[in-house]
Design an enzyme around this catalytic site. Structure first.
Site, PDB file in Angstrom:
ATOM      1  N   ASP A  14      51.052  31.286  45.801  1.00  0.00           N
ATOM      2  CA  ASP A  14      50.454  31.978  44.649  1.00  0.00           C
ATOM      3  C   ASP A  14      51.457  32.235  43.532  1.00  0.00           C
ATOM      4  O   ASP A  14      51.610  33.369  43.060  1.00  0.00           O
ATOM      5  CB  ASP A  14      49.831  33.305  45.093  1.00  0.00           C
ATOM      6  CG  ASP A  14      48.877  33.153  46.263  1.00  0.00           C
ATOM      7  OD1 ASP A  14      48.116  32.167  46.257  1.00  0.00           O
ATOM      8  OD2 ASP A  14      48.883  33.999  47.170  1.00  0.00           O
ATOM      9  N   GLU A 174      38.846  32.299  42.253  1.00  0.00           N
ATOM     10  CA  GLU A 174      39.979  33.233  42.303  1.00  0.00           C
ATOM     11  C   GLU A 174      41.036  32.823  41.293  1.00  0.00           C
ATOM     12  O   GLU A 174      40.863  31.857  40.551  1.00  0.00           O
ATOM     13  CB  GLU A 174      40.579  33.267  43.719  1.00  0.00           C
ATOM     14  CG  GLU A 174      40.999  31.914  44.245  1.00  0.00           C
ATOM     15  CD  GLU A 174      41.319  31.918  45.736  1.00  0.00           C
ATOM     16  OE1 GLU A 174      41.379  33.013  46.333  1.00  0.00           O
ATOM     17  OE2 GLU A 174      41.505  30.828  46.303  1.00  0.00           O
TER      18      GLU A 174
END
Length: 513
Positions: A14, A174
């Site tokens: 991420d 997301e």
């Protein structure tokens, strides 16, 4: 100059990046590990050096009893008027919060919470205003990418939360990030889930509140249909402009163990992919919308290999980490050794065992350390979760000291081999290859082969946590263990085509003695 992906290897998922004062700063998820949110610096987007962590105090993050893959999810880092902001989610408590600092190498603030649900939060600044977004639910009950204006000092919402985009139709929307580039606001996101169907999609609008129109050829970047290819799972990207004005996406992805072995145990890593803007304002990415193993980019740089690690070349609080909040009295860390005091807490439970870990960053290598033990158990671990981890260890009982190899798969323990030792110390060795770990104990009597564990049982496909293998030192029982002569050395394979890659990753290591 040519660079090879991934640009940051091992369990650093991420990624988010910002630019300040001629340097780039990147943060990654940390989940149940502490300190939280590893922080990196680069001048060229290719070579990254860890300069610390963002969440360094227990008051900043609650990690008590957080299971594997709980805790701190997808952070975003942004820079405004001399101040850095990092916003993230504690997925276990459901709290969205941000911290800030004026000194990137110093301490960060206590958390400022935002009363908005969802995960993967991001910040956008424009004209003296601050906007918060996440993949959550807006004030009207509509789910998607949700945005509101906030007071940057208090985190208080200054506007209702509004859903500004619901993605291109993929599952698990997301990782929203908003940018103003030229005349357009660009909204990027991830869809498909952070596995083999992962992808980056985007939309654009003339207004930051929308309506947003999806890129007609979404996804803009994905390796979901790219085969044969070691690199999979590309997604969760952040746009960034290099020092020469070219654009790139810094994203996560992972490397399979082999071309036809759909398992990954190193975790989600950081990949860099070029972006090209067209005359119509839409951008494309990568090689026909996929991320390749290498690219050429402007700049005078040399991509550095992974460094060998030892007790003589380390900073305990930059690269090493603990499981959840450590009991500091259990650790005495010096320039040439680590003294670990064990407790009753084991690696099998979501507490804080006596444990120090480094991320495994390459398929092939050797991790070893001399261990001296007064009682109980201590050794080296390949750790994925409470349910899946392998150990090579010393165990001292009334009858004497032994060396053993133990595999824990799905919570089931198997001692593969246990051999008696004449003393209370040994050099413990883990030899890594793509599909297996080999475990040894070396004493004055020679090298003892203790067992082998398949790496696929520590993969996300089987173990289920979406973290990555940690190479750790641990102690358990009311004991004291001394660790010296640490060495962690990798063998890297820079390979540009599938045929060579298949051969290199399939080559066996020498047979155990």
């Amino acid at each position: 100059m040519r660079y090879h992906n991934p640009v940051l290897k091992g369990f650093y998922p991420d990624p988010s990046v910002c630019c300040a004062n001629g340097s780039y700063y990147m943060v990654c998820s940390s989940f149940q590990y502490f300190p939280g949110v590893p922080l990196f610096e680069s001048r060229d987007l290719v070579n990254w050096s860890q300069i610390g962590h963002v969440l360094t105090r227990p008051s900043q993050v609650s990690l008590e009893q957080v299971p594997a893959s709980g805790g701190i999810f997808a952070p975003t880092i942004r820079y405004l008027a001399g101040r850095f902001y990092m916003v993230t989610t504690n997925a276990t408590t459901g709290e969205n919060f941000y911290v800030y600092t004026d000194d990137i190498r110093g301490e960060w603030s206590d958390p400022v919470t935002v009363d908005q649900d969802g995960i993967d939060p991001s910040l956008f600044f424009e004209a003296g205003r601050a906007y918060f977004m996440s993949n959550g639910t807006d004030d009207a009950g509509v789910s998607g990418v949700v945005q509101c204006e906030i007071d940057l000092t208090t985190g208080k919402k200054l506007s209702p939360s509004v859903c500004i985009w619901q993605g291109s139709g993929g599952r698990f929307l997301e990782s929203p990030h908003l940018y103003r580039i030229g005349d357009w606001y660009y909204l990027t996101a991830a869809e498909g889930g952070t596995e083999y169907g992962h992808m980056i999609t985007y939309a654009r609008s003339a207004s930051l509140w929308g309506p947003f129109t999806g890129y007609p050829r979404n996804p803009v970047l994905t390796n979901r249909d790219k085969a044969p290819c070691i690199i999979q799972g590309i997604g969760h990207g952040d746009l960034v402009q290099d020092p020469h004005g070219a654009w790139h996406i810094l994203s996560l992805g992972f490397r399979q163990q082999e071309l036809w072995m759909a398992f990954h145990h190193l975790g989600r890593e950081v990949f860099l992919t070029p972006v090209t803007f067209g005359a119509d304002g839409w951008f494309t990415a990568g090689t026909d919308g996929t991320t390749a193993e290498c690219y050429d980019m402007d700049g005078d740089f040399t991509q550095k290999p992974l460094p060998a690690r030892s007790f003589a070349h380390r900073d305990w609080y930059k690269e090493w980490c603990f499981l959840r909040h450590p009991r500091q009295e259990c650790y005495a860390l010096s320039q040439d050794s680590a003294l670990l005091h064990g407790t009753a807490v084991t690696l099998d439970e979501p507490g804080s065992p006596t444990f120090l870990g480094l991320r495994q960053q390459e398929f092939r290598g050797t991790f070893r350390c001399r261990v001296e033990l007064d009682r109980g158990e201590a050794g080296l671990t390949c750790y994925m979760s409470e349910q899946e981890h392998y150990e090579v260890a010393l165990c001292r009982r009334d009858a004497g000291c032994t060396a053993l190899c133990r595999l824990n798969i799905g919570g089931v323990h198997q001692v593969v081999k246990e051999v008696p030792l004449s003393g209370s110390s040994a050099l413990l060795v883990i030899r890594m290859e793509p599909t297996q770990y080999h475990f040894y104990a070396v004493t004055e009597a020679g090298e003892q082969y203790l067992g082998t564990g398949q790496s696929k049982y520590l993969s996300s496909e089987i173990s289920s946590p979406f973290t990555g293998v940690m190479l750790g030192l641990y102690a358990v029982g009311e004991n004291t263990a001394r660790f010296t002569e640490l060495s962690c050395v990798y063998r890297e394979d820079c390979i540009t085509d599938g045929t060579a890659l298949q051969g290199a990753l399939s080559a066996p290591v020498p047979a155990p003695a």
